[in-house]
Design a protein around this motif. Structure first.
Motif, mmCIF file in Angstrom:
data_model
loop_
_atom_site.group_PDB
_atom_site.id
_atom_site.type_symbol
_atom_site.label_atom_id
_atom_site.label_comp_id
_atom_site.label_asym_id
_atom_site.label_seq_id
_atom_site.Cartn_x
_atom_site.Cartn_y
_atom_site.Cartn_z
ATOM 1 N N ALA A 5 0.680 12.591 5.804
ATOM 2 C CA ALA A 5 -0.525 13.056 6.483
ATOM 3 C C ALA A 5 -1.654 13.090 5.460
ATOM 4 C CB ALA A 5 -0.297 14.436 7.070
ATOM 5 N N PHE A 6 -2.668 12.296 5.703
ATOM 6 C CA PHE A 6 -3.865 12.307 4.868
ATOM 7 C C PHE A 6 -4.710 13.471 5.370
ATOM 8 C CE2 PHE A 6 -2.199 8.185 4.143
ATOM 9 C CZ PHE A 6 -2.754 7.694 2.981
ATOM 10 N N SER A 7 -4.658 14.575 4.633
ATOM 11 C CA SER A 7 -5.270 15.804 5.117
ATOM 12 C C SER A 7 -6.494 16.236 4.319
ATOM 13 C CB SER A 7 -4.231 16.931 5.110
ATOM 14 O OG SER A 7 -3.722 17.110 3.806
ATOM 15 N N SER A 8 -6.989 15.380 3.430
ATOM 16 C CA SER A 8 -8.165 15.732 2.636
ATOM 17 C C SER A 8 -9.409 15.874 3.497
ATOM 18 C CB SER A 8 -8.412 14.680 1.564
ATOM 19 O OG SER A 8 -7.307 14.603 0.698
ATOM 20 N N PHE A 9 -9.443 15.180 4.607
ATOM 21 C CA PHE A 9 -10.576 15.213 5.522
ATOM 22 C C PHE A 9 -10.052 15.486 6.924
ATOM 23 C CE2 PHE A 9 -11.635 12.171 2.150
ATOM 24 C CZ PHE A 9 -12.759 12.782 1.629
ATOM 25 N N ARG A 10 -10.911 16.031 7.761
ATOM 26 C CA ARG A 10 -10.568 16.258 9.162
ATOM 27 C C ARG A 10 -11.396 15.334 10.021
ATOM 28 N NH1 ARG A 10 -5.848 18.784 9.457
ATOM 29 N NH2 ARG A 10 -5.830 20.745 8.374
ATOM 30 N N PRO A 11 -10.853 14.762 11.056
ATOM 31 C CA PRO A 11 -9.490 14.962 11.514
ATOM 32 C C PRO A 11 -8.490 14.300 10.569
ATOM 33 C CG PRO A 11 -10.593 13.350 12.898
ATOM 34 C CD PRO A 11 -11.610 13.858 11.930
ATOM 35 N N MET A 12 -7.285 14.836 10.570
ATOM 36 C CA MET A 12 -6.216 14.335 9.725
ATOM 37 C C MET A 12 -5.767 12.959 10.226
ATOM 38 S SD MET A 12 -2.499 16.139 9.020
ATOM 39 C CE MET A 12 -3.206 17.761 8.865
ATOM 40 N N THR A 13 -5.310 12.145 9.311
ATOM 41 C CA THR A 13 -4.794 10.826 9.655
ATOM 42 C C THR A 13 -3.345 10.745 9.194
ATOM 43 O OG1 THR A 13 -6.980 9.838 9.401
ATOM 44 C CG2 THR A 13 -5.093 8.345 9.354
ATOM 45 N N GLY A 14 -2.462 10.348 10.088
ATOM 46 C CA GLY A 14 -1.057 10.166 9.734
ATOM 47 C C GLY A 14 -0.768 8.697 9.527
ATOM 48 N N VAL A 15 0.069 8.406 8.561
ATOM 49 C CA VAL A 15 0.527 7.042 8.322
ATOM 50 C C VAL A 15 2.045 7.086 8.356
ATOM 51 C CG1 VAL A 15 0.528 5.081 6.748
ATOM 52 C CG2 VAL A 15 -1.502 6.541 6.913
ATOM 53 N N VAL A 16 2.633 6.234 9.191
ATOM 54 C CA VAL A 16 4.090 6.213 9.352
ATOM 55 C C VAL A 16 4.605 4.793 9.184
ATOM 56 C CG1 VAL A 16 4.074 8.270 10.828
ATOM 57 C CG2 VAL A 16 4.027 6.015 11.875
ATOM 58 N N TRP A 17 5.836 4.689 8.661
ATOM 59 C CA TRP A 17 6.455 3.401 8.397
ATOM 60 C C TRP A 17 7.949 3.612 8.228
ATOM 61 C CZ3 TRP A 17 4.093 6.547 5.025
ATOM 62 C CH2 TRP A 17 4.784 6.885 3.868
ATOM 63 N N ARG A 18 8.681 2.503 8.230
ATOM 64 C CA ARG A 18 10.126 2.555 7.979
ATOM 65 C C ARG A 18 10.414 1.944 6.620
ATOM 66 N NH1 ARG A 18 11.210 0.258 13.460
ATOM 67 N NH2 ARG A 18 11.776 1.998 14.771
ATOM 68 N N GLY A 19 11.423 2.463 5.958
ATOM 69 C CA GLY A 19 11.903 1.862 4.721
ATOM 70 C C GLY A 19 11.065 2.205 3.506
ATOM 71 N N ALA A 20 11.517 1.741 2.355
ATOM 72 C CA ALA A 20 10.925 2.122 1.075
ATOM 73 C C ALA A 20 9.750 1.247 0.652
ATOM 74 C CB ALA A 20 11.997 2.088 -0.009
ATOM 75 N N ARG A 21 9.558 0.096 1.274
ATOM 76 C CA ARG A 21 8.537 -0.840 0.810
ATOM 77 C C ARG A 21 7.159 -0.206 0.665
ATOM 78 N NH1 ARG A 21 6.186 -6.139 3.915
ATOM 79 N NH2 ARG A 21 4.647 -6.649 2.335
ATOM 80 N N TRP A 22 6.755 0.604 1.629
ATOM 81 C CA TRP A 22 5.393 1.149 1.649
ATOM 82 C C TRP A 22 5.275 2.540 1.035
ATOM 83 C CZ3 TRP A 22 1.978 -2.337 2.173
ATOM 84 C CH2 TRP A 22 2.218 -3.441 2.977
ATOM 85 N N THR A 23 6.397 3.166 0.676
ATOM 86 C CA THR A 23 6.348 4.549 0.217
ATOM 87 C C THR A 23 5.455 4.727 -1.014
ATOM 88 O OG1 THR A 23 8.522 4.964 1.152
ATOM 89 C CG2 THR A 23 7.737 6.522 -0.519
ATOM 90 N N MET A 24 5.663 3.942 -2.050
ATOM 91 C CA MET A 24 4.888 4.092 -3.280
ATOM 92 C C MET A 24 3.405 3.792 -3.063
ATOM 93 S SD MET A 24 4.997 4.862 -6.590
ATOM 94 C CE MET A 24 6.677 4.608 -7.077
ATOM 95 N N PRO A 25 3.035 2.640 -2.471
ATOM 96 C CA PRO A 25 1.602 2.384 -2.315
ATOM 97 C C PRO A 25 0.882 3.385 -1.411
ATOM 98 C CG PRO A 25 2.894 0.493 -1.548
ATOM 99 C CD PRO A 25 3.845 1.498 -2.072
ATOM 100 N N ILE A 26 1.514 3.836 -0.352
ATOM 101 C CA ILE A 26 0.857 4.783 0.542
ATOM 102 C C ILE A 26 0.760 6.149 -0.126
ATOM 103 C CG2 ILE A 26 1.028 5.988 2.755
ATOM 104 C CD1 ILE A 26 2.157 3.342 3.907
ATOM 105 N N THR A 27 1.793 6.546 -0.844
ATOM 106 C CA THR A 27 1.742 7.814 -1.582
ATOM 107 C C THR A 27 0.634 7.782 -2.630
ATOM 108 O OG1 THR A 27 4.105 8.179 -1.220
ATOM 109 C CG2 THR A 27 3.074 9.410 -3.023
ATOM 110 N N GLN A 28 0.527 6.676 -3.355
ATOM 111 C CA GLN A 28 -0.533 6.559 -4.360
ATOM 112 C C GLN A 28 -1.915 6.589 -3.711
ATOM 113 O OE1 GLN A 28 0.680 2.963 -6.377
ATOM 114 N NE2 GLN A 28 1.884 4.102 -7.876
ATOM 115 N N LEU A 29 -2.068 5.935 -2.582
ATOM 116 C CA LEU A 29 -3.347 5.966 -1.873
ATOM 117 C C LEU A 29 -3.699 7.394 -1.459
ATOM 118 C CD1 LEU A 29 -5.777 4.566 -0.566
ATOM 119 C CD2 LEU A 29 -4.315 4.157 1.448
ATOM 120 N N ALA A 30 -2.728 8.127 -0.933
ATOM 121 C CA ALA A 30 -2.974 9.514 -0.528
ATOM 122 C C ALA A 30 -3.397 10.358 -1.726
ATOM 123 C CB ALA A 30 -1.719 10.096 0.124
#
Length: 148
Positions: free
Chosen positions: A94-119
């Motif tokens: 959940a990108f919660s730095s700004f409102r409204p909040m934005t959720g990003v969802v995905w399956r598997g490990a491929r996107w975990t690192m880049p999305i976490t770093q972006l957040a």
């Protein structure tokens, strides 16, 4: 897919022609999502419908049919039914730095690192107005350093 003709027209004017983005008008996004072939989509934004119940249906339909590598972005993710509509086998941030909040969802490990770093990068600049588009583009493209 868009179910609000006025909003669809405004978005189309704003983005103009784009090679990878196509906006299609439909009568009901949840109904479309229940039967659509979503295998060709890399990224899906969910911000549809006039009621939260309809958007929750869209989320459920999309996540039941989406390809394994697809990333799904959900607007207004602070709403608990939207969060609850995400199955347990999806990763989520959940990108919660700004409102409204934005959720990003995905399956598997491929996107975990880049999305976490972006957040983390967005959260590090939560003091910067989200309306400073050029500054955000420079900051996010740079990979390091402060936005100016």
């Amino acid at each position: 897919m868009e179910d609000d003709p006025d909003w669809g027209e405004m978005v189309s004017r704003h983005i103009g022609p784009h090679q990878k983005l196509r906006l299609h008008q439909v009568a009901s996004v949840p109904e479309w999502a229940a039967t659509a072939d979503l295998s060709r989509y890399d990224l899906i934004f969910i911000d549809d419908s006039k009621t939260s119940e309809l958007r929750e249906q869209t989320i459920r339909h999309v996540l039941a049919r989406v390809a394994p590598e697809t990333v799904v972005v959900i607007h207004d993710f602070e709403i608990p039914p939207y969060q609850n509509a995400v199955p347990a086998d999806f990763e989520r941030i959940a990108f919660s730095s700004f409102r409204p909040m934005t959720g990003v969802v995905w399956r598997g490990a491929r996107w975990t690192m880049p999305i976490t770093q972006l957040a983390e990068r967005i959260d590090a600049r939560k003091h910067m107005s989200p309306l400073r588009h050029s500054a955000w583009r420079r900051y996010l493209a740079s990979g390091t350093g402060p936005a100016r």
